[in-house]
Design a protein around this motif. Structure first.
Motif, PDB file in Angstrom:
ATOM      1  N   ARG A 117     -20.477  25.826   5.317  1.00  0.00           N
ATOM      2  CA  ARG A 117     -22.048  25.537   4.540  1.00  0.00           C
ATOM      3  C   ARG A 117     -22.326  24.540   5.923  1.00  0.00           C
ATOM      4  NH1 ARG A 117     -19.456  24.767  -0.308  1.00  0.00           N
ATOM      5  NH2 ARG A 117     -18.433  22.546   0.106  1.00  0.00           N
ATOM      6  N   GLU A 118     -23.979  24.716   6.226  1.00  0.00           N
ATOM      7  CA  GLU A 118     -24.249  24.603   7.283  1.00  0.00           C
ATOM      8  C   GLU A 118     -25.419  22.751   6.879  1.00  0.00           C
ATOM      9  OE1 GLU A 118     -26.864  27.394   9.682  1.00  0.00           O
ATOM     10  OE2 GLU A 118     -24.911  28.343   9.647  1.00  0.00           O
ATOM     11  N   GLY A 119     -25.602  22.295   7.923  1.00  0.00           N
ATOM     12  CA  GLY A 119     -26.362  20.919   7.848  1.00  0.00           C
ATOM     13  C   GLY A 119     -25.822  20.050   8.197  1.00  0.00           C
ATOM     14  N   GLU A 120     -26.064  18.145   7.816  1.00  0.00           N
ATOM     15  CA  GLU A 120     -25.866  17.316   8.208  1.00  0.00           C
ATOM     16  C   GLU A 120     -24.952  16.945   7.172  1.00  0.00           C
ATOM     17  OE1 GLU A 120     -27.756  13.085   9.838  1.00  0.00           O
ATOM     18  OE2 GLU A 120     -28.916  14.967  10.103  1.00  0.00           O
ATOM     19  N   PHE A 121     -23.473  16.167   6.919  1.00  0.00           N
ATOM     20  CA  PHE A 121     -23.184  15.551   6.070  1.00  0.00           C
ATOM     21  C   PHE A 121     -22.203  14.495   7.043  1.00  0.00           C
ATOM     22  CE2 PHE A 121     -22.335  20.145   6.540  1.00  0.00           C
ATOM     23  CZ  PHE A 121     -23.705  20.597   5.112  1.00  0.00           C
ATOM     24  N   GLU A 122     -21.241  13.345   5.515  1.00  0.00           N
ATOM     25  CA  GLU A 122     -20.906  12.483   6.266  1.00  0.00           C
ATOM     26  C   GLU A 122     -19.282  12.459   6.133  1.00  0.00           C
ATOM     27  OE1 GLU A 122     -22.482   8.715   4.515  1.00  0.00           O
ATOM     28  OE2 GLU A 122     -24.000   9.084   5.542  1.00  0.00           O
ATOM     29  N   VAL A 123     -18.373  11.935   6.402  1.00  0.00           N
ATOM     30  CA  VAL A 123     -16.868  11.993   6.095  1.00  0.00           C
ATOM     31  C   VAL A 123     -16.915  11.465   4.739  1.00  0.00           C
ATOM     32  CG1 VAL A 123     -14.799  11.771   6.616  1.00  0.00           C
ATOM     33  CG2 VAL A 123     -16.357  12.845   8.550  1.00  0.00           C
ATOM     34  N   PHE A 124     -16.398  11.700   4.137  1.00  0.00           N
ATOM     35  CA  PHE A 124     -15.920  11.000   2.980  1.00  0.00           C
ATOM     36  C   PHE A 124     -14.544  10.704   2.551  1.00  0.00           C
ATOM     37  CE2 PHE A 124     -16.258  14.934   1.376  1.00  0.00           C
ATOM     38  CZ  PHE A 124     -15.721  14.883   0.124  1.00  0.00           C
ATOM     39  N   TRP A 125     -13.625  11.343   3.243  1.00  0.00           N
ATOM     40  CA  TRP A 125     -11.911  10.896   3.157  1.00  0.00           C
ATOM     41  C   TRP A 125     -11.230  11.170   4.225  1.00  0.00           C
ATOM     42  CZ3 TRP A 125      -8.522  14.630  -0.615  1.00  0.00           C
ATOM     43  CH2 TRP A 125      -7.250  13.878  -0.872  1.00  0.00           C
ATOM     44  N   LYS A 126     -10.066  10.947   4.192  1.00  0.00           N
ATOM     45  CA  LYS A 126      -9.268  11.276   5.533  1.00  0.00           C
ATOM     46  C   LYS A 126      -7.860  11.337   5.320  1.00  0.00           C
ATOM     47  CE  LYS A 126      -9.460   9.166   9.542  1.00  0.00           C
ATOM     48  NZ  LYS A 126      -9.264   7.811  10.411  1.00  0.00           N
ATOM     49  N   SER A 127      -7.353  13.438   4.616  1.00  0.00           N
ATOM     50  CA  SER A 127      -5.963  13.130   4.392  1.00  0.00           C
ATOM     51  C   SER A 127      -5.058  13.876   5.620  1.00  0.00           C
ATOM     52  CB  SER A 127      -5.740  14.272   3.117  1.00  0.00           C
ATOM     53  OG  SER A 127      -4.816  14.101   3.050  1.00  0.00           O
ATOM     54  N   ARG A 128      -4.072  12.629   5.630  1.00  0.00           N
ATOM     55  CA  ARG A 128      -2.670  13.445   6.968  1.00  0.00           C
ATOM     56  C   ARG A 128      -2.369  14.306   6.672  1.00  0.00           C
ATOM     57  NH1 ARG A 128      -1.634  10.530  12.125  1.00  0.00           N
ATOM     58  NH2 ARG A 128      -2.673   8.764  10.962  1.00  0.00           N
ATOM     59  N   ASP A 129      -2.035  14.378   6.135  1.00  0.00           N
ATOM     60  CA  ASP A 129      -1.064  15.665   5.113  1.00  0.00           C
ATOM     61  C   ASP A 129      -1.201  16.131   4.211  1.00  0.00           C
ATOM     62  OD1 ASP A 129       1.372  14.893   7.414  1.00  0.00           O
ATOM     63  OD2 ASP A 129       1.633  13.282   6.379  1.00  0.00           O
ATOM     64  N   HIS A 130      -2.653  16.459   3.917  1.00  0.00           N
ATOM     65  CA  HIS A 130      -2.655  17.472   3.278  1.00  0.00           C
ATOM     66  C   HIS A 130      -2.921  18.521   2.722  1.00  0.00           C
ATOM     67  CE1 HIS A 130      -6.112  17.544  -0.995  1.00  0.00           C
ATOM     68  NE2 HIS A 130      -5.945  18.537   0.301  1.00  0.00           N
ATOM     69  N   VAL A 131      -2.199  18.942   1.410  1.00  0.00           N
ATOM     70  CA  VAL A 131      -1.838  20.333   0.707  1.00  0.00           C
ATOM     71  C   VAL A 131      -3.113  20.862   0.209  1.00  0.00           C
ATOM     72  CG1 VAL A 131      -0.453  22.056  -0.266  1.00  0.00           C
ATOM     73  CG2 VAL A 131       0.649  19.545   0.943  1.00  0.00           C
TER      74      VAL A 131
END
Length: 370
Positions: free
Chosen positions: A292-306
């Protein structure tokens, strides 16, 4: 009885049986040779019957006429010549008057050396040389044909060159390989240090152009040929920020802390107040699962995500829109742009995305544009 001149004396000599004497057998022939043709029986009186029974009765010798005496001398001379010819071994019929060798006694025969007979020299041949070709030699006398040399054994094939790098390799040497291939136009991207399908295709192209085995793997022969044709890459060539040049940033990226993502250049730039802190290569979702294109914000960080939906690892994930996130992709690192994501922004360089994960905070802006 009167002298009739019939040569009676010659008849008496002939009856005496002395060979060669006047009137002997053959005297008539010799006389003919000498030019005297004498009829020895002409004019003789027929003997009486008593004479035939008891032998001839010699009558009184009558005086010869001059002609008969001359003829007798001639016959005598011819007979002497014939006797001399018989004694010396000359052939009968030799020319009259020829000198004859004196008769040798046993004593003189030993003293006089016998003549050495020599064979007459052959007369020079005047015949033309024969044009008939000489007979061909038979199989038993023909020269042996050339022997066929036994072919030398073919040398055994050289062992294949040792492979130094292949698909799946990841090292600084792979990065150097990519930089050197880029110098001569076989690698159209910036070095990443990972040997994926794009690098294998580039190596295969280089091998085909140089007449090498097109394996796609870098063996010792391929590596030596590449080193001879290129120079040592600089640090900037080895570690450029992105494979492609960064696009001109969108105006929304010029303020604040922004993850500026360009689909056209396929790059991500981490920018703070319009300044590029770091940059990296990225890929996007397919047409069925587009990013998806546009302007967003980072809402979640997951270092070892599956991923719970696709059951795939998503390390260093920075979620910005639903299940879409910026994260490291091992598939992207291995296969390059040959694949696509399910809508996420995949990063190929693991070290860079790890550093980015530590710097980005929740609430930082994400701008995706073309």
């Amino acid at each position: 009885m009167t002298d009739t001149g019939n040569g009676w004396g010659v008849r008496a000599a002939r009856d005496s049986g002395v060979p060669g004497a006047p009137g002997a057998p053959g005297a008539s022939e010799v006389s003919e040779v000498a030019g005297v043709c004498e009829d020895l029986g002409a004019g003789r009186p027929e003997p009486s019957p008593g004479a035939r029974r008891h032998g001839p009765v010699p009558g009184p010798r009558l005086p010869r006429s001059a002609g008969s005496r001359l003829r007798a001398r001639r016959v005598t001379a011819v007979s002497v010549v014939a006797l001399a010819a018989l004694a010396t071994g000359c052939e009968p019929g030799a020319a009259p008057g020829a000198q004859t060798a004196p008769q040798q006694t046993p004593a003189t025969r030993a003293a006089v050396p016998s003549p050495v007979r020599t064979a007459p020299a052959p007369a020079p041949s005047t015949a033309k040389p024969s044009t008939v070709p000489p007979p061909r030699p038979s199989a038993s006398t023909a020269a042996p044909g050339p022997t066929t040399a036994r072919p030398a054994p073919e040398p055994s094939a050289a062992p294949p060159a040792r492979v130094l790098m292949r698909t799946g390799s990841e090292s600084d040497r792979v990065r150097e390989l990519q930089a050197r291939l880029r110098q001569i136009g076989h690698f159209g991207r910036n070095p990443t240090g990972y040997y994926g399908s794009v690098t294998a295709d580039s190596v295969r192209s280089f091998q085909a152009k140089r007449g090498l085995a097109t394996t796609g793997s870098t063996d010792e022969t391929t590596w030596k040929r590449l080193l001879a044709m290129t120079r040592t890459p600089t640090a900037e060539e080895l570690r450029p920020p992105t494979e492609r040049p960064l696009a001109t940033p969108d105006k929304r990226c010029l303020t604040g802390r922004v993850l500026c993502v360009s689909k056209s250049s396929r790059t991500l730039a981490w920018m703070i107040d319009g300044r590029v802190v770091s940059a990296m290569d990225v890929r996007f979702g397919s047409e069925y699962t587009p990013t998806r294109e546009g302007e967003f914000e980072v809402f979640w960080k997951s270092r070892d995500h599956v991923s719970t939906l696709y059951d795939t690892p998503m390390p260093y994930a920075l979620f910005f829109s639903g299940g879409q996130a910026v994260h490291y992709s091992a598939d992207f690192a291995a296969n390059g742009y040959g694949g696509a994501s399910h809508g996420c922004v995949n990063v190929r360089d693991k070290k860079k995305v790890a550093a980015l994960f530590d710097q980005v905070k929740n609430g930082d802006k994400v701008v995706v544009f073309r």
